[in-house]
Write an enzyme that holds these catalytic residues in place. Structure first.
Site, PDB file in Angstrom:
ATOM      1  NE  ARG A   1       4.570 -27.957  -9.097  1.00  0.00           N
ATOM      2  CZ  ARG A   1       5.446 -27.375  -9.925  1.00  0.00           C
ATOM      3  NH1 ARG A   1       6.498 -28.063 -10.353  1.00  0.00           N
ATOM      4  NH2 ARG A   1       5.291 -26.137 -10.313  1.00  0.00           N
TER       5      ARG A   1
ATOM      6  CE  LYS B   1       2.959 -17.618  -4.017  1.00  0.00           C
ATOM      7  NZ  LYS B   1       3.583 -18.010  -5.281  1.00  0.00           N
TER       8      LYS B   1
END
Length: 629
Positions: free
Chosen positions: A482, A405
């Site tokens: 996930r 990020k």
């Protein structure tokens, strides 16, 4: 720490340490044969990669100093230095990073955050029993418009002439009852019957047709926050219109009490000089003959779960680690031993179960993984109880991995809240433990780790194998949540045996783009599941919007892999939908109902002070409503 002690320790101490500490037999033998100080030998352990070794080294060093000091007397300053470096502090650390980086071991979260604060119901009377430092009354827009200049029935019941005071206050502050608005004033020292109150205020509810349970909770929160600000010790909270039937009033009273309790809470764990709280008594005005004691107990449990969620989400990643989340689960189990049990799987156990998807994410982090399984079983036992599971995403920090990020809008500084799903899960567990719903066994599951960067870390292009045997081509290491949820969902279905599963996660930025900061996304193929979650959310006042599970996106949005069974991300468009489609691959039995809640937006709100506690009450309400018919 050993170095500091060593510098101030004379040779006689080294000799005494070797001679008088039988437990350190290996070090004693080494001293006898080489003359090397046991403290020096202990110091050499400091560079060990083993946390156990480092901890043993430090405690052993301090133990030797204590023993030899008793025998020879302490050199100048030694006691002070030993105290400074002592590992016997009242709070233990929950991570592996150094003390210099991580600071003190701050409290993780509280089982009973409201202490001795009393919340009670009180009937309206003029005999003084309905008195307090502050009176706060709710007004919808219609009530505000109809309020007379004097002689108002409700305010006159609290004190003669209060109607005129409130009317003047409303005119001065241009208060019209709009949602979220408020007006407060301090009353003169001598004012007729209103000497029972030092302050009076009104809080707007908005249009009567738009009032929800969350509106009532916000009213309660505004009332106690104002009382705290005014340094009151007590507050009386009342509805302007008391014409509800009993069942409706009980529901509203529970919401008001929950909000009132949450409104008293201020997170001061990381303040060097916390401000003392003055509020000790909250009274809620009730109709004659209506006892709301049960509702107030439920409200306290719900508020405790919300505050626990807020604390976990707000705490930085050097405080809330995977180990810390496991410790909170242990605290819940210890607080409610009759109904709650805990199992925590360590890395080796996860490996044995084939959790390659979860463990792949954790590879670059020094923090040990924790797979948390907290189970609520009703007092009547699990026989005949419906088995359900709540699965929370537990990334205590998400750097993004090699797909790091970076840049404006990456929100890397906020990635402590990437365990918002785990926070809501444990908050819901706290509520369920406190309210004890019958007929349902609930499994609260969190696969917790960090997503970091390092030579052992997950690379883009790696292929992982989940515990159900499905393979995943990782084309983006920043779609890690996930991957952890995949193995947790398999566990919930196949090991816990749940027949209804809800996973909750701060999963995608796409859901924030689509629904904004106040509404969470709900994905499920099951109408019954959607209805039960919608009812639970409505009762809590939290907002969810059902999203489509567009099956065609699996192919058209790039989730198919040429090398593995699937990729972990698809194209930019429909990102929250493809994430939900990915998770659906890990609930395989056709009779198991499943839903995915993406709470990335409402889990944090800077305008409301940061962490919101979102999700805990909805999940707890859903569990309570799952009693087998």
């Amino acid at each position: 720490r050993a170095s500091a002690l060593l510098k101030s320790t004379p040779a006689a101490y080294h000799r005494a340490a070797a001679a008088s500490i039988p437990a350190q037999s290996a070090l004693t033998a080494s001293y006898a044969s080489t003359g090397t100080s046991p403290l020096l030998l202990l110091l050499r352990h400091a560079g060990s990669p083993s946390t156990t070794s480092r901890t043993w080294m430090t405690s052993s060093c301090c133990s030797m100093i204590a023993t030899t000091t008793a025998a020879f007397g302490a050199p100048a300053g030694a006691a002070t230095r030993a105290a400074k470096y002592s590992v016997g502090a009242p709070r233990r650390r929950h991570g592996v990073r150094s003390y210099a980086v991580s600071g003190a071991s701050y409290p993780l979260g509280e089982m009973h955050p409201f202490g001795d604060l009393v919340v009670s119901g009180v009937e309206k009377t003029q005999d003084g029993s309905a008195s307090a430092d502050m009176l706060v009354v709710s007004l919808c827009e219609g009530d505000a418009a109809a309020l007379a200049a004097s002689g108002d029935a409700l305010f006159e019941e609290f004190g003669e002439g209060l109607g005129a005071v409130v009317y003047e206050l409303m005119q001065e502050m241009e208060f019209t009852g709009k949602a979220g608005s408020s007006a407060f004033t301090r009353l003169p020292a001598v004012f007729g019957g209103s000497q029972k109150f030092k302050h009076v205020g009104v809080v707007g509810l908005g249009k009567a047709s738009d009032v929800t349970p969350e509106t009532w909770a916000s009213f309660g929160s505004a009332a106690t926050a104002a009382a705290q600000k005014a340094k009151c010790t007590s507050v009386l909270i009342g509805k302007y219109w008391m014409g509800d039937d009993e069942a409706a009033f009980r529901s509203k009273a529970e919401s008001i009490a929950r909000g009132a309790l949450v409104g008293t809470f201020e997170d001061q764990r990381f303040k060097s000089k916390p401000v003392a709280k003055t509020l000790v008594d909250v009274k809620i005005v009730t109709p004659t003959g209506v006892d709301v004691a049960a509702e107030l107990v439920a409200a306290r449990a719900a508020a405790s779960g919300v505050v626990l969620t807020k604390q976990l989400v707000a705490a930085p990643a050097n405080v809330v680690t995977p180990t810390a989340l496991a410790d909170i689960a242990a605290a819940i189990a210890a607080e409610f031993p009759d109904t709650m049990t805990l199992k925590v799987l360590e890395k080796a156990e996860c490996e044995a179960m084939g959790m390659g998807s979860f463990l792949g994410v954790a590879e670059a982090s020094d923090e040990p993984v924790k797979f948390i399984h907290l189970t609520y079983t009703p007092r009547a036992g699990e026989e005949g109880a419906k088995k359900v599971a709540v699965v929370g995403k537990g990334l205590t920090f998400d750097s993004g991995g090699y797909n790091i990020k970076a840049g404006a809008g990456s929100m890397i500084e906020m990635m402590k809240f990437d365990m918002g799903g785990a926070g809501a899960t444990l908050g819901a567990a706290r509520i369920v433990a406190g309210t004890e719903p019958a007929g349902v066994q609930a499994h609260f599951i969190v696969a917790s780790c960090e997503n970091m960067i390092g030579s052992r870390g997950l690379r883009p292009g790696d292929i992982l194998t989940a515990s159900n045997g499905k393979t995943i081509e990782v084309n983006n290491t920043d779609a890690e949540g996930r991957l952890t949820l995949a193995d947790a969902l398999v566990y919930a279905e196949k090991t816990a045996g749940a027949t209804s599963i809800v996973d909750v996660a701060t999963l995608t930025g796409a859901i924030i783009v689509g629904l904004g900061p106040e509404v969470a996304g709900m994905f499920t193929p099951d109408e019954e599941m959607a209805a039960s979650l919608s009812a639970a959310a409505a009762a809590s006042g939290e907002q969810f919007w059902r999203m489509p599970l567009q099956r065609s996106y699996w192919a058209s949005c790039g989730m198919k892999s040429e090398l593995a069974d699937m990729k972990n991300t698809g194209s930019r468009g429909g990102g929250s939908i493809t994430a939900a489609l990915f998770l659906q691959q890990y609930v395989e039995h056709p009779d198991v109902m499943w839903a995915h809640l993406d709470i990335a937006g409402p889990v944090w709100d800077d305008k409301k002070g940061g962490a919101t506690g979102f999700g805990a009450t909805t999940l707890a309400n859903w569990v309570a409503g799952q009693k087998k018919a």
